[in-house]
Design an enzyme around this catalytic site. Structure first.
Site, PDB file in Angstrom:
ATOM      1  N   ARG A   1     -12.941  21.783  29.847  1.00 46.42           N
ATOM      2  CA  ARG A   1     -13.549  20.457  29.970  1.00 46.42           C
ATOM      3  C   ARG A   1     -12.670  19.349  29.372  1.00 46.42           C
ATOM      4  O   ARG A   1     -12.782  18.178  29.733  1.00 46.42           O
ATOM      5  CB  ARG A   1     -14.934  20.441  29.326  1.00 46.42           C
ATOM      6  CG  ARG A   1     -15.779  19.279  29.817  1.00 46.42           C
ATOM      7  CD  ARG A   1     -17.099  19.080  29.069  1.00 46.42           C
ATOM      8  NE  ARG A   1     -17.790  20.279  28.714  1.00 46.42           N
ATOM      9  CZ  ARG A   1     -17.915  20.737  27.463  1.00 46.42           C
ATOM     10  NH1 ARG A   1     -17.382  20.078  26.450  1.00 46.42           N
ATOM     11  NH2 ARG A   1     -18.569  21.844  27.216  1.00 46.42           N
TER      12      ARG A   1
ATOM     13  N   TYR B   1     -19.815  -4.569  42.667  1.00 48.17           N
ATOM     14  CA  TYR B   1     -20.084  -3.434  43.543  1.00 48.17           C
ATOM     15  C   TYR B   1     -21.533  -3.001  43.342  1.00 48.17           C
ATOM     16  O   TYR B   1     -22.001  -2.849  42.201  1.00 48.17           O
ATOM     17  CB  TYR B   1     -19.122  -2.327  43.132  1.00 48.17           C
ATOM     18  CG  TYR B   1     -19.140  -1.064  43.936  1.00 48.17           C
ATOM     19  CD1 TYR B   1     -18.884  -1.065  45.294  1.00 48.17           C
ATOM     20  CD2 TYR B   1     -19.357   0.158  43.306  1.00 48.17           C
ATOM     21  CE1 TYR B   1     -18.866   0.118  46.010  1.00 48.17           C
ATOM     22  CE2 TYR B   1     -19.339   1.346  44.022  1.00 48.17           C
ATOM     23  CZ  TYR B   1     -19.102   1.315  45.371  1.00 48.17           C
ATOM     24  OH  TYR B   1     -19.073   2.486  46.074  1.00 48.17           O
TER      25      TYR B   1
ATOM     26  N   ASP C   1     -13.390  -3.983  36.839  1.00 53.67           N
ATOM     27  CA  ASP C   1     -13.187  -3.066  37.956  1.00 53.67           C
ATOM     28  C   ASP C   1     -11.989  -3.614  38.724  1.00 53.67           C
ATOM     29  O   ASP C   1     -12.073  -4.654  39.374  1.00 53.67           O
ATOM     30  CB  ASP C   1     -14.462  -3.046  38.815  1.00 53.67           C
ATOM     31  CG  ASP C   1     -14.365  -2.083  39.994  1.00 53.67           C
ATOM     32  OD1 ASP C   1     -13.237  -1.814  40.455  1.00 53.67           O
ATOM     33  OD2 ASP C   1     -15.422  -1.630  40.464  1.00 53.67           O
TER      34      ASP C   1
ATOM     35  N   LYS D   1      -9.964   5.218  46.112  1.00 51.00           N
ATOM     36  CA  LYS D   1      -9.460   4.281  47.111  1.00 51.00           C
ATOM     37  C   LYS D   1      -7.928   4.377  47.202  1.00 51.00           C
ATOM     38  O   LYS D   1      -7.416   5.274  47.824  1.00 51.00           O
ATOM     39  CB  LYS D   1      -9.957   2.865  46.777  1.00 51.00           C
ATOM     40  CG  LYS D   1     -11.452   2.807  46.431  1.00 51.00           C
ATOM     41  CD  LYS D   1     -12.346   3.062  47.619  1.00 51.00           C
ATOM     42  CE  LYS D   1     -13.806   3.314  47.290  1.00 51.00           C
ATOM     43  NZ  LYS D   1     -14.502   2.292  46.523  1.00 51.00           N
TER      44      LYS D   1
HETATM   45  C1  LIG Z   1     -15.768   2.487  45.821  1.00 44.55           C
HETATM   46  C2  LIG Z   1     -15.817   1.576  44.672  1.00 44.55           C
HETATM   47  C3  LIG Z   1     -16.253   2.015  43.433  1.00 44.55           C
HETATM   48  C4  LIG Z   1     -16.802   3.391  43.204  1.00 44.55           C
HETATM   49  O1  LIG Z   1     -15.912   4.417  43.438  1.00 44.55           O
HETATM   50  P1  LIG Z   1     -16.445   5.876  43.896  1.00 44.55           P
HETATM   51  O2  LIG Z   1     -15.255   6.730  43.643  1.00 44.55           O
HETATM   52  O3  LIG Z   1     -16.818   5.739  45.335  1.00 44.55           O
HETATM   53  O4  LIG Z   1     -17.600   6.224  43.029  1.00 44.55           O
HETATM   54  C5  LIG Z   1     -16.230   1.125  42.386  1.00 44.55           C
HETATM   55  N1  LIG Z   1     -15.820  -0.135  42.545  1.00 44.55           N
HETATM   56  C6  LIG Z   1     -15.391  -0.605  43.732  1.00 44.55           C
HETATM   57  C7  LIG Z   1     -14.945  -2.008  43.838  1.00 44.55           C
HETATM   58  C8  LIG Z   1     -15.394   0.232  44.836  1.00 44.55           C
HETATM   59  O5  LIG Z   1     -15.015  -0.246  46.014  1.00 44.55           O
END
Ligand SMILES: *Cc1c(COP(=O)(O)O)cnc(C)c1O
Length: 406
Positions: free
Chosen positions: A67, A121, A193, A218
């Protein structure tokens, strides 16, 4: 951790980072494997009881228990840290949402107030409302364009300010330095973010932000086949992030970390191509009579364009455009007709992969501090690595279909 390498350029870091000899080779063997391999483990074996006991006190980047990670995850974390000047370390999570949730839990306590950008988001808002609020943390939403005006929303209970710049539906670019200046004068933790820009095109910690979060799902992964998130923190907040991840049992699988590290090696060239192609498509869209506005941070009509120009090194492949023609049921149907028959755009969530995507988005549903008002309905595009000429021809037929349906 990366003091002696701070002078290297980001593209060089992306190639070299995380490839330490102890993670890529074996003692007594020549050289090492280029890309750190997958180390799968739950149990780690010790020589004897004394060794077992001593390991408890020495867990950072040393094998202890699955972990706590293995060299595969440490290598990716190390590489992400080296891309953020001013970073202490990085924790990895099974998704971007898990990274956001755990970072917030690390810095907030019952009774605190969180200031959350209104363009955040949607699942981030859900975490604030469905988890933080019942646990006694109040979230107050603010206008993404607020800048230093955020001072008026700060109270003696404000513990953290969360930013997302640009917003991933409507693309307002936030004045991060102005917000950080207010936060620092009041001892408030700042989180961002940074998924849209990645640390290649915007370095939050260099601008004074404490905690930088990526949905690596992403652009870091880049191939639409892995879920993973990261939280990179400065020295002042790293212990909060690390312990929150530990107490919640958060980690990522070595196979996923390995795929993300593999994606990271080509992030520079991918993002450069996403940038060029997205700008070409966005500029073309801006000239079409069916399009009222293009929301792309590198185009002057996007709110916060001047801030983008001042603070960012580039733009990525995700942006939106606003159609003309209002927002009634007929417009909704016409938007679907536009999107449904696109040949080169998939219809689906997420973004940042090599393939283009188109999505109908309705930002007004997710606003509480501000109102989203526009000339018509919004389509979000994630521009992939196809030839932009093909994408433009595809969108031209889509707009033609839209016109006949309106
Ligand atoms: C997709 C996304 C997330 C979350 O990511 P996941 O891996 O899908 O949980 C957070 N912030 C933004 C801006 C996103 O586009």
């Amino acid at each position: 951790m990366n003091e002696d390498k701070d002078d290297l350029q980001p593209l060089t870091h992306m190639v070299q980072a995380g490839r330490r000899a102890e993670w890529t080779g074996m003692p007594g063997q020549p050289g090492g494997i280029v890309n750190p391999p997958v180390w799968r483990a739950s149990t780690i074996l010790y020589d004897n009881v004394a060794h077992l006991r001593s390991a408890v006190h020495d867990t950072h980047e040393r094998l202890f228990y699955g972990r706590k990670g293995t060299p595969t995850a440490w290598s990716l974390a190390d590489a992400l840290t080296s891309l953020e000047p001013g970073a202490e370390a990085t924790a990895l999570f099974p998704s971007g949402v898990a990274a956001i949730a755990c970072a917030l839990m690390g810095v907030l306590r019952p009774g605190d107030e969180l200031l959350m950008v209104d363009s955040a988001y949607d699942p981030t808002r859900n975490f604030c409302e469905k988890v933080l609020r019942p646990f006694g943390v109040d979230t107050i939403y603010y206008d993404p364009m607020i800048g230093s005006g955020i001072a008026d929303l700060c109270t003696d209970r404000t513990r953290a300010i969360f930013m997302e710049s640009p917003g991933s539906l409507t693309f307002e670019v936030q004045d991060v330095p102005a917000i950080v200046a207010v936060a620092k004068s009041r001892d408030i933790v700042t989180l961002i973010d940074n998924t849209w820009a990645t640390s290649l095109y915007f370095q939050p910690l260099s601008h004074g932000v404490d905690i930088s979060i990526l949905a690596c799902t992403k652009y870091i992964v880049g191939h639409s086949d892995v879920m993973i998130g990261s939280v990179t923190a400065n020295a002042a907040t790293w212990e909060k992030v690390r312990s929150s991840a530990q107490y919640f049992g958060q980690m990522t699988s070595p196979d996923d970390a390995w795929l993300a590290a593999r994606g990271l090696r080509t992030l520079g060239v991918r993002l450069a191509q996403h940038q060029v192609a997205a700008l070409e498509v966005a500029r073309w869209l801006a000239q079409q009579p069916e399009v009222a506005r293009v929301l792309h941070p590198a185009l002057p009509e996007c709110p916060g364009y001047e801030i983008w120009k001042r603070d960012f090194n580039g733009s990525s492949g995700l942006f939106s455009f606003v159609l003309t023609g209002g927002s009634g049921a007929k417009a909704d149907k016409a938007r679907a007709v536009l999107i449904d028959d696109l040949a080169h755009f998939g219809i689906g969530y997420s973004w940042g992969g090599f393939e283009s995507l188109a999505l109908p988005v309705d930002p007004q549903r997710y606003r509480t501090a501000t109102r989203w008002e526009a000339e018509g309905l919004v389509v979000r595009l994630s521009i992939g690595l196809e030839d932009p000429a093909d994408l433009i021809a595809d969108l031209a037929s889509g707009l033609k279909r839209w016109r006949s349906a309106m």
